[in-house]
Every structure is written in structure tokens, then in C-alpha cells.
Design a protein around this motif. Sequence first.
Motif, short mmCIF file in Angstrom:
data_model
loop_
_atom_site.label_atom_id
_atom_site.label_comp_id
_atom_site.label_asym_id
_atom_site.label_seq_id
_atom_site.Cartn_x
_atom_site.Cartn_y
_atom_site.Cartn_z
N THR A 213 71.02 -19.58 71.05
CA THR A 213 70.84 -20.84 71.77
C THR A 213 71.91 -21.85 71.40
O THR A 213 72.47 -22.54 72.27
N ARG A 214 72.23 -21.92 70.13
CA ARG A 214 73.23 -22.89 69.67
C ARG A 214 74.66 -22.41 69.92
O ARG A 214 75.53 -23.19 70.27
N GLU A 217 76.20 -23.06 73.29
CA GLU A 217 76.61 -24.44 73.59
C GLU A 217 78.10 -24.66 73.35
O GLU A 217 78.65 -25.66 73.81
N TYR A 218 78.74 -23.76 72.62
CA TYR A 218 80.17 -23.90 72.34
C TYR A 218 80.99 -23.28 73.47
O TYR A 218 80.79 -22.12 73.83
N ARG A 222 81.11 -19.32 75.01
CA ARG A 222 80.34 -19.09 76.24
C ARG A 222 80.79 -17.83 77.00
O ARG A 222 79.94 -17.07 77.48
#
Length: 243
Positions: A213-214, A217-218, A222
Motif C-alpha cells: 500500500t505504501r 504511493e511512490y 508504481r
Amino acid sequence: MKKWLPYAIFGGLAFLTVGWLLSMRVTQGSGEENAGAETYRDITSLASDSPSWLQSLGEIISEAGILVCLILFFLGYWKARSNSHQAMALALVAPIATCLTYVLSELLKGWLQEERPCRAVTGVRIVAECPEPGDWSFPSNHSVIVAASVATLFVFWRTAALLALPIAVLTAFSRVFIGVHYLHDVVAGCLMGAVVAFVVLKLLVRPGEWAVTRLREYDRLRPVLVASKPAAEPVASESGVPR
């Protein structure tokens, strides 16, 4: 109760696997013959009398099964890029669980130090070359890996697991067919691989989902963790000029 039933079943299988490991152990230099020696003789006799093409096929299957599982793991990861955080976590954790199970199998081998049947059992001819001394027999690492792969694939991609299952069975049996393992080596390896990998996967999936999940975010990560969507077609105006 239903939630814990699978864990109880797998825990029971794990207990039986450990018991089997201990019961099959033969003390080095005791002169005792392994309990699976007669079955081993029967299978290797069948293999040595089989056509050469079947012997070669047995050697190929013995190694190719692991390669098939690796390919399915990669395809599962690629497929998960279009799915949820949990699906991606499962796809990434599955091979990790399989690797950890393999490490545990190696530790057990070093502890039990069961001699390979191709050296311990007399009066047999085998298809493959006998592994070097110190490369112990029990449990079968190949069987551990393919069984762990099937068990973890079944959690997040059942179609692939059903495809891998017969390949895993053939891989495990081929280890006996070519003469490098007892039958109980591969049975115990399959039980151990399925049980341990399943439990490890269940333990790691939540922290894995948190990490995915974290990491999604980058922007730089992705493309690795999320499938890129095709660009939308330009919408034409009434005059025919794209907006």
C-alpha cells in the motif's frame, strides 16, 4: 471455528510430517536399512528397465517442475499489478514463503543427515548420478519447493495452482524414479512444503499488504507494482477536431 479449521488441519499435517521425519531416521553407521528401501528398489528397478527416452524425461521433469513454478510466480505477480493491494502482497509474499520453507528444509537435512538411497541401498541401478556425499536425502528439497509453490499459488491464483499440481506430483515422483530419493523423502517433503509455506504466507500477508500500500504511493515504484492504464482516446468535437 470454521476460520481456524484449515489451520488445525495444516497443523496436524505438520505434526505428522515431523513424526515421519523422526521415525524414518537411520543412525549413520548402524548398519540398519531404511524403512523405504524395498519400495525404492521396486521403483528404481522399474526405471532402469524403462526406455531411455522415459529415463531422460524423468531427469528433465525432476528439474523442470521448479522452473514451471517460478514462471507461474512471475505471471502471478504480473497479473496482480492490475489488482488490489492484498492481491499484490500475496503474489510477492508467496515466493518468499516458498524460499523460507526451502531454508527450513535445508536445516532439517543438516540435522537428520539421512544418507542418499543411491549410496545406502545395495543392489540397485539408478538413472541419474548420485549426489555428492554430504548432500543429504531427507526431506526432498525439490518436493518441498514444488509443494510450497502449489500451496501458495492456491491462495491467490487457483487456476495456476491446478495447473502446477500435476507437475508438482510428477516432479516429486521423478526424484524417486531417477534414484536420488526414497519415496517417503518426497511425501514428507510435499507435506512439509505445503504446510509450512501456507502458514508463513498467512503470517506475512498483512505486513506485506501494508508495505505494498505504501510502496505503490511512490511514483518510481508504481510501474513495478501497478499496471499502467492505456491512454484514453481523444474525444472529437462536432467539427471533427479532437478536444
